[in-house]
Enzyme design. Sequence first.
Site, PDB file in Angstrom:
ATOM      1  CG  PHE A  23      -2.060   0.959   1.118  1.00  0.00           C
ATOM      2  CD1 PHE A  23      -3.149   0.681   0.313  1.00  0.00           C
ATOM      3  CD2 PHE A  23      -2.037   2.152   1.808  1.00  0.00           C
ATOM      4  CE1 PHE A  23      -4.203   1.571   0.205  1.00  0.00           C
ATOM      5  CE2 PHE A  23      -3.081   3.050   1.710  1.00  0.00           C
ATOM      6  CZ  PHE A  23      -4.167   2.764   0.904  1.00  0.00           C
ATOM      7  CD  GLU A  59      -2.487  -6.295   6.260  1.00  0.00           C
ATOM      8  OE1 GLU A  59      -3.671  -6.233   6.653  1.00  0.00           O
ATOM      9  OE2 GLU A  59      -1.918  -5.353   5.661  1.00  0.00           O
ATOM     10  CB  ALA A  81       4.106   4.962   3.263  1.00  0.00           C
ATOM     11  CB  THR A  87     -11.458   8.405   8.478  1.00  0.00           C
ATOM     12  OG1 THR A  87     -10.398   7.547   8.027  1.00  0.00           O
ATOM     13  CG2 THR A  87     -12.384   8.757   7.312  1.00  0.00           C
ATOM     14  CG  HIS A  89      -7.867   3.628   8.397  1.00  0.00           C
ATOM     15  ND1 HIS A  89      -8.332   2.383   8.743  1.00  0.00           N
ATOM     16  CD2 HIS A  89      -6.837   3.424   7.544  1.00  0.00           C
ATOM     17  CE1 HIS A  89      -7.612   1.465   8.122  1.00  0.00           C
ATOM     18  NE2 HIS A  89      -6.699   2.075   7.385  1.00  0.00           N
ATOM     19  CG  PHE A 114       8.944   1.581  13.245  1.00  0.00           C
ATOM     20  CD1 PHE A 114       7.998   0.574  13.243  1.00  0.00           C
ATOM     21  CD2 PHE A 114       8.515   2.890  13.080  1.00  0.00           C
ATOM     22  CE1 PHE A 114       6.648   0.857  13.084  1.00  0.00           C
ATOM     23  CE2 PHE A 114       7.177   3.186  12.918  1.00  0.00           C
ATOM     24  CZ  PHE A 114       6.239   2.167  12.917  1.00  0.00           C
ATOM     25  NE  ARG A 128       9.167  12.916   7.710  1.00  0.00           N
ATOM     26  CZ  ARG A 128       8.903  14.181   7.400  1.00  0.00           C
ATOM     27  NH1 ARG A 128       8.587  14.509   6.154  1.00  0.00           N
ATOM     28  NH2 ARG A 128       8.963  15.134   8.305  1.00  0.00           N
TER      29      ARG A 128
END
Length: 155
Positions: A23, A59, A81, A87, A89, A114, A128
Site C-alpha cells: 500500500f 500486516e 507508509a 478519518t 483510520h 522501524f 522521507r
Amino acid sequence: MPRYFEGKLDAKGQKIGIVVSRFNSFITERLLEGAVDALVRHGADEQEIHIARVPGAFEIPLAAKKMAASGAYDAIIALGAVIRGSTPHFDYVSSEVTKGVAAVSLESGVPISFGVLTTDSIEQAVERAGTKAGNKGFEAAVTVIETVNLLRSIN
C-alpha cells in the site's frame, strides 16, 4: 574504567529480512530501494536479503513475527507508509503497527528496525522516501546493521 558496547556498520555475514507494505507503493518502493542500497553498501550479500511483501502496514507485525520465529534472520526491517486522511483510520493503523513491531522485537529478541512512515501528507512521505529528508528506508537499514553488531558485542 567502564566498558562500552557499540555496533559497527558492517553487514557482512548478516541475514536480513525486510517486510514491506505494498500500500502506497510509490513511497514504499523507494524505502525498499534505500534499505537494500544501505545493506549492500555496508557489505551485505544480496542473496542474504529476503523481502516479504504484505498488503498494507497493518500486516507488517505478523509477517515480521513469522520471520523472527523462523530463526533464519539476524534482523528485520519494517517498511511502510501510513498517510493521514480525513478519518481516524490513520491513528488506529499507525498506533497498532508501531506497537506490534515493538512487541515482536521484544518478545523474539530479534532486532527490528522501524521504517514505517507515519505522515500527515503525501508530500511529507515523499520527502522521507529519498528527497529532502533523506531516505528512511536507508536509515532503518543502517540502524539494524548497527544493532545486530551491538547485540553480538554484548553477548
